[in-house]
Design an enzyme around this catalytic site. Structure first.
Site, PDB file in Angstrom:
ATOM      1  N   ASP A  71       5.217   5.980 -10.051  1.00 38.64           N
ATOM      2  CA  ASP A  71       6.593   6.129  -9.560  1.00 38.64           C
ATOM      3  C   ASP A  71       7.184   4.748  -9.305  1.00 38.64           C
ATOM      4  O   ASP A  71       6.470   3.736  -9.315  1.00 38.64           O
ATOM      5  CB  ASP A  71       6.634   6.994  -8.290  1.00 38.64           C
ATOM      6  CG  ASP A  71       5.549   6.612  -7.311  1.00 38.64           C
ATOM      7  OD1 ASP A  71       5.293   5.393  -7.174  1.00 38.64           O
ATOM      8  OD2 ASP A  71       4.951   7.493  -6.696  1.00 38.64           O
ATOM      9  N   ASP A  73       9.683   2.494  -6.715  1.00 35.78           N
ATOM     10  CA  ASP A  73      10.365   2.370  -5.429  1.00 35.78           C
ATOM     11  C   ASP A  73      11.331   1.195  -5.497  1.00 35.78           C
ATOM     12  O   ASP A  73      11.115   0.226  -6.231  1.00 35.78           O
ATOM     13  CB  ASP A  73       9.352   2.119  -4.302  1.00 35.78           C
ATOM     14  CG  ASP A  73       8.385   3.285  -4.143  1.00 35.78           C
ATOM     15  OD1 ASP A  73       8.757   4.413  -4.526  1.00 35.78           O
ATOM     16  OD2 ASP A  73       7.267   3.064  -3.656  1.00 35.78           O
ATOM     17  N   ASP A 148       1.538  -4.855   2.995  1.00 39.73           N
ATOM     18  CA  ASP A 148       0.119  -4.997   3.309  1.00 39.73           C
ATOM     19  C   ASP A 148      -0.604  -6.042   2.449  1.00 39.73           C
ATOM     20  O   ASP A 148      -1.158  -7.011   2.973  1.00 39.73           O
ATOM     21  CB  ASP A 148      -0.597  -3.637   3.225  1.00 39.73           C
ATOM     22  CG  ASP A 148      -0.207  -2.838   1.986  1.00 39.73           C
ATOM     23  OD1 ASP A 148       0.365  -3.444   1.054  1.00 39.73           O
ATOM     24  OD2 ASP A 148      -0.500  -1.636   1.938  1.00 39.73           O
TER      25      ASP A 148
END
Length: 447
Positions: A71, A73, A148
């Site tokens: 996907d 983002d 992260d």
């Protein structure tokens, strides 16, 4: 500021986008055509409205690794309300702890996040350091710092075909390393689930976890016990659906992270037959995912808990219960003990897959046909085949059902007769009907 000062003193060229290295197309190789059309619509529309809008995270990372992204983002400096105003009713703001916007295009949903700012004391737990809310907006550089791993802090501008790299993410990917941004211990304390993400991404992307990123995991593992069960289950599901489920479970076990997440994994992995069964189940699922086939998480959860069900099933049969009765009781015992791993949305399917296993032994009369008509036959049959792959004693049974379901009516009848020869002395005699009395009275009625 310090970085800019050092660059001025050393007379190094200043970096654009607040410290990011701007990588041109020839350096990264990602073209606009590789980006989802829906993601392009989102970035183009936001940029036309005067906002910064970039493809970010896993999609950029996967393209750099030569993988097809699952996907796309988008990150932007527009607030969720501003994004919603631009895309109208189709856009939905979701989440409380992390407010994001979903912009759907048919079956595809583009997740749009506003650049996060640095977390302050108001939004973190003073004692644990855990982030409680993350709705502080910032600039692109702060947003990159809040992510992260360095491999996930890469931003792609489709209009310029430039990748912005704030933390040497491209270099780490070239070294096949997963590296935490900032102090790993502090980042794990902010969100302990990052430890699970580290092993999932490393297994899925075939990366090694950098030494400094890996070192605090063992001592911080107990922090996972304080994470809500629903979040742990979500992360476990992502591992199982990552296409590298077998590798994830191996690292989950070897790292000790399984203890607060799935303590029963310790017994499974220390028993050879159970471990073989689990590895075959995960390997089969990984193959299906790589082949682009659908996967039902309930099937994997059923495999994950099957050693417990089987053990309990055998115990109850040993106590005198019939096969089916023992199975039903074993299922309820195991589901009761593993509510966190068997949420209601999956428990029904798991129960059906397990409860149909004893019925495969019934190969006489109408039983096989009734089982074929069961709505869960296919999943239960696949589960039987999986069991047979780890247990030679079930191979003949699995092969019989493979042949039976594909045979024509004549062949099925022959298989049933062959499998259950009838003793002529025990064959039931048919009752003969008397002929109607020609003398009148009740027409067609027997006397």
């Amino acid at each position: 500021m310090i970085r800019k000062l050092i660059r001025r003193v050393l007379r190094l060229p200043m970096l654009p986008h607040g410290g990011a290295e701007a990588l041109p197309l020839k350096k990264h190789g990602i073209t606009r055509e590789q980006i989802s059309g829906s993601a392009l619509k989102v970035t183009d529309k936001l940029q036309a409205a005067g906002y910064t809008a970039l493809v970010v995270g896993g999609a950029v990372r996967d393209l750099l690794l030569g993988r097809e992204p699952k996907d796309f983002d988008v990150a932007t400096n527009a607030t969720p309300e501003e994004v919603q105003r631009i895309f109208g009713r189709r856009a939905r703001i979701i989440g409380r702890r992390f407010r994001i916007v979903h912009v759907p295009f048919g079956p595809e949903i583009i997740e749009v996040t506003t650049f996060r700012g640095d977390a302050d004391d108001v939004h973190t737990d003073e004692e644990t350091g855990r982030i409680l809310r993350d709705n502080v907006w910032g600039d692109q550089e702060q947003d990159a710092r809040r992510r992260d791993f360095t491999a996930n802090a890469l931003y792609y501008d489709p209009a310029k075909q430039v990748v912005y790299d704030y933390h040497h993410g491209l270099r780490d990917l070239e070294r096949r390393q997963l590296v935490m941004i900032g102090d790993p211990e502090r980042r794990y304390r902010e969100d302990p689930v990052r430890m699970l993400r580290a092993i999932r991404l490393a297994a899925k992307l075939e990366l090694s976890i950098e030494q400094g990123t890996e070192q605090p995991i063992e001592s911080l593992t107990p922090l996972l016990a304080e994470v809500p069960q629903a979040r742990l289950f979500d992360e476990l599901t992502k591992m199982l659906l990552s296409g590298a489920a077998g590798a994830c479970l191996e690292v989950l076990y070897s790292s000790g992270l399984y203890k607060p997440v799935m303590p029963q994994l310790g017994r499974i992995m220390s028993t050879k037959s159970d471990r073989d069964f689990l590895q075959k189940a995960m390997s089969a699922t990984d193959d299906r995912i790589k082949a682009g086939k659908s996967v039902n998480p309930a099937f994997q959860m059923a495999a994950l808990l099957w050693p417990q069900v089987q053990r309990r099933w055998e115990q109850l049969q040993g106590s005198g219960q019939s096969g089916m009765q023992a199975m039903m009781n074993a299922i309820e015992d195991v589901l009761d003990r593993n509510k966190g791993l068997a949420p209601a949305r999956h428990a029904g399917t798991m129960r059906e897959i397990w409860s149909l296993q004893p019925r495969f032994d019934g190969r006489t009369g109408r039983k096989p046909f009734r089982l074929l008509e069961n709505g869960r036959f296919r999943a239960a049959y696949d589960f039987l085949v999986l069991r047979a792959s780890a247990d030679d004693s079930l191979k003949e049974l699995a092969e019989w059902w493979t042949a039976f379901q594909h045979a024509d009516a004549g062949e099925q009848t022959r298989m049933l007769e062959q499998d259950s020869p009838v003793d002529p002395s025990k064959r039931k005699r048919r009752r003969r009907r008397r002929k109607p009395n020609d003398g009148g009275g009740q027409s067609g009625a027997e006397e």
